[in-house]
Write a protein that holds these residues in place. Structure first.
Motif, PDB file in Angstrom:
ATOM      1  N   ILE A  84       3.835 -10.269 -13.491  1.00 59.22           N
ATOM      2  CA  ILE A  84       3.901  -8.933 -14.099  1.00 59.22           C
ATOM      3  C   ILE A  84       4.948  -8.914 -15.204  1.00 59.22           C
ATOM      4  CG2 ILE A  84       4.536  -6.516 -13.681  1.00 59.22           C
ATOM      5  CD1 ILE A  84       3.287  -6.864 -10.848  1.00 59.22           C
ATOM      6  N   ARG A  85       6.108  -9.471 -14.947  1.00 61.19           N
ATOM      7  CA  ARG A  85       7.183  -9.510 -15.955  1.00 61.19           C
ATOM      8  C   ARG A  85       6.770 -10.302 -17.199  1.00 61.19           C
ATOM      9  NH1 ARG A  85      10.199  -5.411 -15.110  1.00 61.19           N
ATOM     10  NH2 ARG A  85      11.187  -5.366 -13.097  1.00 61.19           N
ATOM     11  N   GLN A  86       6.028 -11.396 -16.997  1.00 60.38           N
ATOM     12  CA  GLN A  86       5.594 -12.226 -18.125  1.00 60.38           C
ATOM     13  C   GLN A  86       4.536 -11.531 -18.982  1.00 60.38           C
ATOM     14  OE1 GLN A  86       4.228 -15.733 -16.135  1.00 60.38           O
ATOM     15  NE2 GLN A  86       6.257 -16.657 -16.023  1.00 60.38           N
ATOM     16  N   HIS A  87       3.766 -10.642 -18.389  1.00 60.24           N
ATOM     17  CA  HIS A  87       2.644 -10.033 -19.091  1.00 60.24           C
ATOM     18  C   HIS A  87       2.867  -8.583 -19.487  1.00 60.24           C
ATOM     19  CE1 HIS A  87       0.794 -13.578 -17.291  1.00 60.24           C
ATOM     20  NE2 HIS A  87      -0.023 -13.520 -18.322  1.00 60.24           N
ATOM     21  N   ARG A 114       9.373  -1.660 -18.607  1.00 61.03           N
ATOM     22  CA  ARG A 114      10.527  -1.879 -17.737  1.00 61.03           C
ATOM     23  C   ARG A 114      10.386  -1.229 -16.370  1.00 61.03           C
ATOM     24  NH1 ARG A 114      15.199   2.231 -19.611  1.00 61.03           N
ATOM     25  NH2 ARG A 114      13.849   4.025 -19.938  1.00 61.03           N
ATOM     26  N   TYR A 115       9.405  -0.336 -16.208  1.00 60.84           N
ATOM     27  CA  TYR A 115       9.219   0.347 -14.938  1.00 60.84           C
ATOM     28  C   TYR A 115       8.352  -0.429 -13.940  1.00 60.84           C
ATOM     29  CZ  TYR A 115      11.127   4.296 -17.487  1.00 60.84           C
ATOM     30  OH  TYR A 115      11.937   5.108 -18.231  1.00 60.84           O
ATOM     31  N   LEU A 116       7.690  -1.463 -14.407  1.00 57.64           N
ATOM     32  CA  LEU A 116       6.787  -2.202 -13.517  1.00 57.64           C
ATOM     33  C   LEU A 116       7.551  -3.212 -12.693  1.00 57.64           C
ATOM     34  CD1 LEU A 116       3.666  -2.853 -15.739  1.00 57.64           C
ATOM     35  CD2 LEU A 116       4.233  -0.871 -14.366  1.00 57.64           C
ATOM     36  N   PRO A 117       7.207  -3.394 -11.450  1.00 52.62           N
ATOM     37  CA  PRO A 117       6.150  -2.733 -10.693  1.00 52.62           C
ATOM     38  C   PRO A 117       6.627  -1.581  -9.805  1.00 52.62           C
ATOM     39  CG  PRO A 117       6.825  -4.641  -9.463  1.00 52.62           C
ATOM     40  CD  PRO A 117       7.698  -4.575 -10.713  1.00 52.62           C
ATOM     41  N   TYR A 118       7.926  -1.257  -9.800  1.00 52.85           N
ATOM     42  CA  TYR A 118       8.430  -0.316  -8.803  1.00 52.85           C
ATOM     43  C   TYR A 118       8.733   1.087  -9.308  1.00 52.85           C
ATOM     44  CZ  TYR A 118       8.805  -4.539  -6.069  1.00 52.85           C
ATOM     45  OH  TYR A 118       8.523  -5.699  -5.432  1.00 52.85           O
ATOM     46  N   GLY A 119       8.601   1.322 -10.606  1.00 53.57           N
ATOM     47  CA  GLY A 119       8.852   2.658 -11.141  1.00 53.57           C
ATOM     48  C   GLY A 119      10.301   2.887 -11.488  1.00 53.57           C
ATOM     49  N   PRO A 120      10.614   4.104 -11.944  1.00 55.06           N
ATOM     50  CA  PRO A 120      11.994   4.414 -12.320  1.00 55.06           C
ATOM     51  C   PRO A 120      12.893   4.474 -11.087  1.00 55.06           C
ATOM     52  CG  PRO A 120      10.589   6.343 -12.590  1.00 55.06           C
ATOM     53  CD  PRO A 120       9.707   5.214 -12.182  1.00 55.06           C
ATOM     54  N   ILE A 121      14.124   4.118 -11.287  1.00 56.97           N
ATOM     55  CA  ILE A 121      15.090   4.117 -10.174  1.00 56.97           C
ATOM     56  C   ILE A 121      15.623   5.507  -9.960  1.00 56.97           C
ATOM     57  CG2 ILE A 121      17.310   3.229  -9.426  1.00 56.97           C
ATOM     58  CD1 ILE A 121      16.609   0.649 -10.851  1.00 56.97           C
ATOM     59  N   PHE A 166      -4.321  -3.444 -14.952  1.00 56.39           N
ATOM     60  CA  PHE A 166      -3.542  -2.376 -15.573  1.00 56.39           C
ATOM     61  C   PHE A 166      -2.303  -2.913 -16.280  1.00 56.39           C
ATOM     62  CE2 PHE A 166      -6.048   0.385 -12.724  1.00 56.39           C
ATOM     63  CZ  PHE A 166      -6.544   1.251 -13.691  1.00 56.39           C
ATOM     64  N   THR A 167      -1.752  -4.006 -15.790  1.00 55.35           N
ATOM     65  CA  THR A 167      -0.631  -4.645 -16.487  1.00 55.35           C
ATOM     66  C   THR A 167      -1.092  -5.150 -17.844  1.00 55.35           C
ATOM     67  OG1 THR A 167       0.405  -5.296 -14.393  1.00 55.35           O
ATOM     68  CG2 THR A 167       1.082  -6.499 -16.362  1.00 55.35           C
ATOM     69  N   LEU A 168      -2.229  -5.843 -17.875  1.00 54.98           N
ATOM     70  CA  LEU A 168      -2.763  -6.361 -19.133  1.00 54.98           C
ATOM     71  C   LEU A 168      -3.207  -5.229 -20.060  1.00 54.98           C
ATOM     72  CD1 LEU A 168      -4.914  -9.334 -17.775  1.00 54.98           C
ATOM     73  CD2 LEU A 168      -2.784  -9.492 -19.090  1.00 54.98           C
TER      74      LEU A 168
END
Length: 143
Positions: free
Chosen positions: A129-132, A136-143, A89-91
């Motif tokens: 995940i950050r590299q791919h 900005r919400y990945l992997p933990y969602g909105p704050i 899902f990241t890709l």
């Protein structure tokens, strides 16, 4: 005069029947990622993991399923399988136009399912995940 509880009108989206997740498709995605160790292959694209464009088009609705449904689904898979889905899902979100999840990305509840199991993502996985992804919400969602 009676006093009752006010209930908001149900929207059309609430009336829709819940879409079932196609586990055969998820199994194919997981198998493809595990067989090729797709997270470490430079230049890998999400379309490479599925056979046809029509399959991608028809499966893009997966990225819009509610988080609760993904949490339920994640319970069916082991940690490595959930990690494979997170990578896919990241890709897909980064490379396929119709798969944009944003703050509703399946990656968020899938990562949460690992935290609930006391198997949170490792530093290397977070960096992957950050590299791919530029979400900005990945992997933990909105704050």
């Amino acid at each position: 005069m009676s006093v009752g509880a006010w209930e908001p009108a149900k929207s059309a989206s609430n009336d829709q029947s819940r879409k079932e997740i196609d586990r055969t498709l998820l199994i194919r995605i997981i198998d493809a990622l595990q067989e090729t160790d797709a997270g470490n292959v430079p230049g890998l694209s999400a379309p490479d993991l599925l056979n046809t464009d029509s399959e991608l088009t028809s499966a893009s609705w997966l990225s819009g399923l509610p988080a609760a449904q993904w949490l339920e689904e994640a319970a069916q898979w082991d940690d490595e399988q959930v990690w494979a889905l997170i990578r896919f899902f990241t890709l897909a979100e980064a490379q396929l136009q119709d798969w944009q999840g944003g703050a509703e990305s399946p990656v968020i509840p899938l990562a949460k399912s690992l935290r609930l199991r006391k198997s949170p993502l490792a530093r290397e996985q977070l960096l992957w995940i950050r590299q791919h992804s530029d979400n900005r919400y990945l992997p933990y969602g909105p704050i």
